[in-house]
Design an enzyme around this catalytic site. Structure first.
Site, PDB file in Angstrom:
ATOM      1  N   CYS A  31     135.369  65.830  10.685  1.00 39.64           N
ATOM      2  CA  CYS A  31     133.994  66.338  10.607  1.00 39.64           C
ATOM      3  C   CYS A  31     133.791  67.648  11.353  1.00 39.64           C
ATOM      4  CB  CYS A  31     133.022  65.265  11.094  1.00 39.64           C
ATOM      5  SG  CYS A  31     132.850  63.910   9.910  1.00 39.64           S
TER       6      CYS A  31
ATOM      7  N   LYS B 201     133.082  70.582   8.833  1.00 39.71           N
ATOM      8  CA  LYS B 201     131.851  70.662   8.049  1.00 39.71           C
ATOM      9  C   LYS B 201     131.072  71.933   8.357  1.00 39.71           C
ATOM     10  CE  LYS B 201     131.316  65.692   7.456  1.00 39.71           C
ATOM     11  NZ  LYS B 201     131.652  65.775   6.034  1.00 39.71           N
TER      12      LYS B 201
ATOM     13  N   ASP C  81     121.596  59.536   5.310  1.00 42.23           N
ATOM     14  CA  ASP C  81     123.051  59.523   5.176  1.00 42.23           C
ATOM     15  C   ASP C  81     123.526  59.341   3.744  1.00 42.23           C
ATOM     16  OD1 ASP C  81     123.823  59.547   8.098  1.00 42.23           O
ATOM     17  OD2 ASP C  81     122.468  57.844   8.056  1.00 42.23           O
TER      18      ASP C  81
ATOM     19  N   ASP D 162     132.098  61.736   0.888  1.00 41.11           N
ATOM     20  CA  ASP D 162     132.521  62.520   2.048  1.00 41.11           C
ATOM     21  C   ASP D 162     134.020  62.775   1.938  1.00 41.11           C
ATOM     22  OD1 ASP D 162     132.430  63.876   4.484  1.00 41.11           O
ATOM     23  OD2 ASP D 162     131.104  62.387   5.384  1.00 41.11           O
TER      24      ASP D 162
ATOM     25  N   GLY E 263     139.135  57.972  -9.409  1.00 38.64           N
ATOM     26  CA  GLY E 263     138.985  59.148  -8.563  1.00 38.64           C
ATOM     27  C   GLY E 263     139.237  60.428  -9.319  1.00 38.64           C
ATOM     28  N   HIS E 264     139.335  61.514  -8.579  1.00 39.69           N
ATOM     29  CA  HIS E 264     139.546  62.838  -9.170  1.00 39.69           C
ATOM     30  C   HIS E 264     140.373  63.670  -8.212  1.00 39.69           C
ATOM     31  CE1 HIS E 264     138.670  66.121 -11.915  1.00 39.69           C
ATOM     32  NE2 HIS E 264     138.407  66.892 -10.875  1.00 39.69           N
ATOM     33  N   SER E 265     141.269  64.485  -8.759  1.00 39.44           N
ATOM     34  CA  SER E 265     142.129  65.315  -7.922  1.00 39.44           C
ATOM     35  C   SER E 265     142.177  66.735  -8.471  1.00 39.44           C
ATOM     36  CB  SER E 265     143.551  64.742  -7.879  1.00 39.44           C
ATOM     37  OG  SER E 265     144.128  64.768  -9.180  1.00 39.44           O
TER      38      SER E 265
ATOM     39  N   ASP F 182     124.643  57.230  11.152  1.00 41.19           N
ATOM     40  CA  ASP F 182     125.960  57.238  11.786  1.00 41.19           C
ATOM     41  C   ASP F 182     126.182  58.611  12.399  1.00 41.19           C
ATOM     42  OD1 ASP F 182     126.223  58.422   9.257  1.00 41.19           O
ATOM     43  OD2 ASP F 182     128.311  57.813   9.038  1.00 41.19           O
TER      44      ASP F 182
END
Length: 342
Positions: free
Chosen positions: A12, A15, A46, A63, A133-135, A221
């Site tokens: 993080c 970011k 969130d 994320d 998913g994706h790549s 969070d």
């Protein structure tokens, strides 16, 4: 393999700063209001929440970020735990997850496999199903999840629902950003790094399950915007907060490294963003840095009804979490956040 560096600063801390992000989001067109969109990007929550029926809403989040540790499997676990956390911060249950992958084609694909195995292990632990998913090919490694959960529309933990006199409870230690940064320059001890990685791989599922039994008025969070940055979002310009600096749970070595000026650029962005809103009273420089430190897969920060607070902390500690009562919400004062001691 190649001369690509796997870990060169991530989590993080990678970011965008909160100030830059706020300016961009404020300019986005809002579009027509949908009454079923209970929480969207126009709030500082969130995750998004969309009502399907009177009894069911979906919670959506995503994320991803670059590695902050050298071990690919461990990185996958941390990135997944971090992404899953937003569902728990809203009070929801994890159902499905999709991988988000950026990976250099010339890098060893076994590394990618280990990252995804680590992520899958945390989705399974959360009780969810990894469903695709994706790549894309990229110059650097990045990994995370898009996650869908469910929640009852009347049981959402909006982050800004805290009330005057509510007690603030934090479920994990702070300081993982400082420790990971120190580790990259070989200044962190093995023990401190293990403490940080243990924290980052612990799902907030366990804290959330305990919170569900009590009166929780607001929850978030603690991640890239730091403890103080996410607290600022919780207060939403309508309340203030008093923080007990000497009650903050933190990795001991993180304070030592901060006092030695092993700092992160992201923490300084967080500090600049909150300039004029925070007053420190008898607080050490090290503790200030810990409170501005960007957390990766940080703990839950909950606004709890005062009559429940002590019991909540006892239950969290009984479950093995380093939880603490770290402050309280007050009526609005000149300084939005006051930190005493530490």
């Amino acid at each position: 393999m190649s001369d690509i560096v796997f870990c060169k600063g991530g989590g993080c801390t990678a970011k965008l700063g909160p100030g830059i992000l706020s300016r961009v989001l404020s300019r986005l067109p809002k579009g027509e209001k949908d009454e079923n969109l209970l929480i969207g990007y126009d709030s500082k929550d969130d995750a998004a929440v969309y009502k399907l029926t009177d009894d069911l809403a979906i919670v959506q989040t995503l994320d991803f970020f670059p590695p902050m540790v050298e071990d690919p499997y461990l990185f996958g676990q941390i990135a997944a735990a971090n992404a899953l956390s937003d569902i728990y911060a809203m009070g929801g249950q994890v159902k499905t997850a999709l991988n988000i992958v950026c990976f250099p084609e010339q890098m060893d694909l076994n590394i990618l496999g280990r990252i995804m195995e680590g992520g899958a292990s945390k989705v399974t632990e959360a009780g969810g199903i990894l469903s695709g998913g994706h790549s894309i090919a990229d110059s650097d490694v990045k990994y995370g999840l898009s996650v869908t959960g469910i929640i009852h529309p009347d049981q959402i933990y909006a982050n800004n629902g805290g009330r005057t006199k509510d007690k603030l409870i934090l479920t994990k230690k702070l300081g993982v950003g400082i420790i990971c940064t120190a580790n990259r320059v070989k200044e962190a001890s093995k023990e401190a790094m293990e403490e940080a990685t243990d924290s980052m791989t612990t799902l907030n599922k366990y804290g959330a399950e305990i919170l569900h039994h009590y009166k929780i008025h607001g929850c978030t969070d603690v991640t890239g915007f730091s403890f103080l940055g996410h607290l600022h979002e919780m207060l939403n310009d309508s309340h203030s907060a008093l923080i007990y600096g000497d009650q903050i749970p933190y990795i001991k070595e993180a304070k030592e490294k901060a006092e030695e000026f092993l700092l992160t650029a992201a923490a300084q962005r967080n500090r600049n963003h909150l300039e004029g809103k925070v007053e420190f009273l008898g607080t050490s420089f090290g503790m200030e840095e810990i409170l501005f430190d960007p957390q990766t897969s940080g703990g839950l920060l909950a606004a709890v009804a005062p009559e429940d607070a002590d019991e909540v902390v006892r239950e969290l500690k009984k479950a093995g979490l380093p939880a603490a009562l770290v402050g309280e919400i007050t009526e609005k004062t000149e300084k939005e956040i006051r930190v005493i001691g530490g």
